[in-house]
Write a protein that holds these residues in place. Sequence first.
Motif, PDB file in Angstrom:
ATOM      1  N   ASN A 170      41.377  23.155  50.645  1.00  0.00           N
ATOM      2  CA  ASN A 170      41.467  23.148  52.109  1.00  0.00           C
ATOM      3  C   ASN A 170      42.685  23.938  52.584  1.00  0.00           C
ATOM      4  N   SER A 171      43.822  23.691  51.929  1.00  0.00           N
ATOM      5  CA  SER A 171      45.037  24.420  52.308  1.00  0.00           C
ATOM      6  C   SER A 171      44.909  25.900  51.970  1.00  0.00           C
ATOM      7  N   GLY A 172      44.386  26.192  50.768  1.00  0.00           N
ATOM      8  CA  GLY A 172      44.249  27.579  50.348  1.00  0.00           C
ATOM      9  C   GLY A 172      43.315  28.367  51.247  1.00  0.00           C
ATOM     10  N   VAL A 173      42.191  27.767  51.619  1.00  0.00           N
ATOM     11  CA  VAL A 173      41.228  28.463  52.489  1.00  0.00           C
ATOM     12  C   VAL A 173      41.805  28.655  53.890  1.00  0.00           C
ATOM     13  N   ALA A 174      42.606  27.698  54.344  1.00  0.00           N
ATOM     14  CA  ALA A 174      43.254  27.855  55.654  1.00  0.00           C
ATOM     15  C   ALA A 174      44.157  29.088  55.647  1.00  0.00           C
ATOM     16  N   PHE A 175      44.982  29.221  54.583  1.00  0.00           N
ATOM     17  CA  PHE A 175      45.838  30.402  54.486  1.00  0.00           C
ATOM     18  C   PHE A 175      45.012  31.662  54.273  1.00  0.00           C
ATOM     19  N   THR A 207      34.374  36.341  49.213  1.00  0.00           N
ATOM     20  CA  THR A 207      35.233  35.275  48.687  1.00  0.00           C
ATOM     21  C   THR A 207      35.361  34.135  49.691  1.00  0.00           C
ATOM     22  N   TRP A 208      35.618  34.466  50.930  1.00  0.00           N
ATOM     23  CA  TRP A 208      35.776  33.449  51.975  1.00  0.00           C
ATOM     24  C   TRP A 208      34.487  32.636  52.132  1.00  0.00           C
ATOM     25  N   LEU A 209      33.345  33.309  52.139  1.00  0.00           N
ATOM     26  CA  LEU A 209      32.059  32.618  52.273  1.00  0.00           C
ATOM     27  C   LEU A 209      31.796  31.720  51.062  1.00  0.00           C
ATOM     28  N   GLY A 210      32.209  32.194  49.874  1.00  0.00           N
ATOM     29  CA  GLY A 210      32.039  31.378  48.676  1.00  0.00           C
ATOM     30  C   GLY A 210      32.777  30.055  48.789  1.00  0.00           C
ATOM     31  N   TYR A 211      34.015  30.108  49.255  1.00  0.00           N
ATOM     32  CA  TYR A 211      34.776  28.873  49.431  1.00  0.00           C
ATOM     33  C   TYR A 211      34.199  28.025  50.562  1.00  0.00           C
ATOM     34  N   MET A 212      33.630  28.651  51.580  1.00  0.00           N
ATOM     35  CA  MET A 212      32.977  27.882  52.634  1.00  0.00           C
ATOM     36  C   MET A 212      31.781  27.110  52.084  1.00  0.00           C
ATOM     37  N   VAL A 213      31.028  27.746  51.191  1.00  0.00           N
ATOM     38  CA  VAL A 213      29.891  27.065  50.561  1.00  0.00           C
ATOM     39  C   VAL A 213      30.383  25.846  49.785  1.00  0.00           C
ATOM     40  N   CYS A 235      34.168  30.870  42.613  1.00  0.00           N
ATOM     41  CA  CYS A 235      34.878  31.358  43.798  1.00  0.00           C
ATOM     42  C   CYS A 235      36.184  32.052  43.409  1.00  0.00           C
ATOM     43  N   PHE A 236      36.872  31.509  42.402  1.00  0.00           N
ATOM     44  CA  PHE A 236      38.129  32.134  41.983  1.00  0.00           C
ATOM     45  C   PHE A 236      37.879  33.468  41.304  1.00  0.00           C
ATOM     46  N   VAL A 237      36.752  33.603  40.608  1.00  0.00           N
ATOM     47  CA  VAL A 237      36.372  34.903  40.037  1.00  0.00           C
ATOM     48  C   VAL A 237      36.134  35.913  41.159  1.00  0.00           C
ATOM     49  N   LEU A 238      35.464  35.478  42.217  1.00  0.00           N
ATOM     50  CA  LEU A 238      35.256  36.345  43.379  1.00  0.00           C
ATOM     51  C   LEU A 238      36.596  36.753  43.981  1.00  0.00           C
ATOM     52  N   LEU A 239      37.545  35.821  44.005  1.00  0.00           N
ATOM     53  CA  LEU A 239      38.871  36.114  44.541  1.00  0.00           C
ATOM     54  C   LEU A 239      39.565  37.189  43.707  1.00  0.00           C
ATOM     55  N   GLN A 240      39.428  37.103  42.375  1.00  0.00           N
ATOM     56  CA  GLN A 240      40.029  38.122  41.507  1.00  0.00           C
ATOM     57  C   GLN A 240      39.392  39.486  41.743  1.00  0.00           C
ATOM     58  N   MET A 241      38.090  39.465  41.993  1.00  0.00           N
ATOM     59  CA  MET A 241      37.399  40.725  42.310  1.00  0.00           C
ATOM     60  C   MET A 241      37.948  41.324  43.596  1.00  0.00           C
ATOM     61  N   CYS A 242      38.209  40.460  44.577  1.00  0.00           N
ATOM     62  CA  CYS A 242      38.763  40.920  45.856  1.00  0.00           C
ATOM     63  C   CYS A 242      40.178  41.438  45.680  1.00  0.00           C
ATOM     64  N   TRP A 243      40.974  40.758  44.842  1.00  0.00           N
ATOM     65  CA  TRP A 243      42.396  41.090  44.701  1.00  0.00           C
ATOM     66  C   TRP A 243      42.592  42.406  43.958  1.00  0.00           C
ATOM     67  N   TRP A 244      42.026  42.506  42.737  1.00  0.00           N
ATOM     68  CA  TRP A 244      42.288  43.710  41.941  1.00  0.00           C
ATOM     69  C   TRP A 244      41.026  44.320  41.320  1.00  0.00           C
ATOM     70  N   GLY A 245      39.958  43.536  41.238  1.00  0.00           N
ATOM     71  CA  GLY A 245      38.749  44.042  40.585  1.00  0.00           C
ATOM     72  C   GLY A 245      38.107  45.217  41.299  1.00  0.00           C
ATOM     73  N   ILE A 246      38.242  45.254  42.631  1.00  0.00           N
ATOM     74  CA  ILE A 246      37.597  46.335  43.387  1.00  0.00           C
ATOM     75  C   ILE A 246      38.204  47.700  43.071  1.00  0.00           C
ATOM     76  N   ASN A 247      39.425  47.705  42.499  1.00  0.00           N
ATOM     77  CA  ASN A 247      40.046  48.983  42.143  1.00  0.00           C
ATOM     78  C   ASN A 247      39.248  49.731  41.090  1.00  0.00           C
ATOM     79  N   TYR A 248      38.383  49.023  40.362  1.00  0.00           N
ATOM     80  CA  TYR A 248      37.596  49.639  39.300  1.00  0.00           C
ATOM     81  C   TYR A 248      36.169  49.942  39.726  1.00  0.00           C
ATOM     82  N   LEU A 249      35.840  49.652  40.981  1.00  0.00           N
ATOM     83  CA  LEU A 249      34.499  49.953  41.481  1.00  0.00           C
ATOM     84  C   LEU A 249      34.408  51.413  41.921  1.00  0.00           C
TER      85      LEU A 249
END
Length: 262
Positions: A170-175, A207-213, A235-249
């Motif tokens: 809850n706190s993490g998604v708020a931030f 990522t945000w939608l994943g945590y909402m689910v 959801c945390f895997v999706l977060l890693q994709m958002c943070w640095w994984g997209i650099n390899y797409l």
Amino acid sequence: MIMFSWDTFIYFSILSLLFWVSGAIAAWGERSKLALTLSIGGLIVFFGYILNLWMLLERPPLRTMGETRLWYSFFLALAGVIIYSRWKYKWILSFSTIMAGVFIMINLLKPEIHDKTLMPALQSPWFAPHVIVYMFAYALLGAATLVAIYSLLKKTVLSTEMPLINNLINSGVAFLTFGMLFGALWAKEAWGHYWSWDPKETWAAITWLGYMVYLHYSLMPRQNRRVAMWMIIVCFVLLQMCWWGINYLPSAQATSVHTYTS
């Protein structure tokens, strides 16, 4: 005023880790006041280095992965202190110390170039709060993921673990939500629009939608706790994709506005 370069990071990191390790040991020994004092001491030392680097670079140290790892190490330790002071989970200071140490070690073994240059798009006043808030969200969600993994490994998800995880998420998604809002304001000032479905923005939305689910699933009266734990990990895997994984797409190479290679 004495200014410390990136080469002195090892001294600050070792001192901070000594404080954090000592605080974690004190927590296991039921000495909560000493644990908090030592852990906060480590935070002060580490943040002192970040502020020094900020002044040395004459800009927020948020441009490179190495610089963001500084903030992630700091916020992991800070999240551990906040959680321990609120709920007195003895293991959390050990976790936050280990995770912060991992990112510190990466920075020591793979230092990146830090200079005073900053692209025009990164000079917005919304850039710093956007990244800092996101880093704190990542730290909280990372802690929740560790609890989920631990619960799955011991094959028993206790009812006492669910409130902890949900408090962290809850706190993490708020931030995370505030980080996206700051990012939209930054994008409007830097590129003239709030949202453009850039690869980074797309994965942030996923990522945000994943945590909402997950949050909606957690409200169901007959939820399967093991399914809930797996949802947190995904959801945390999706977060890693958002943070640095997209650099390899391929879609993010050269076309993404979030690529800062020049």
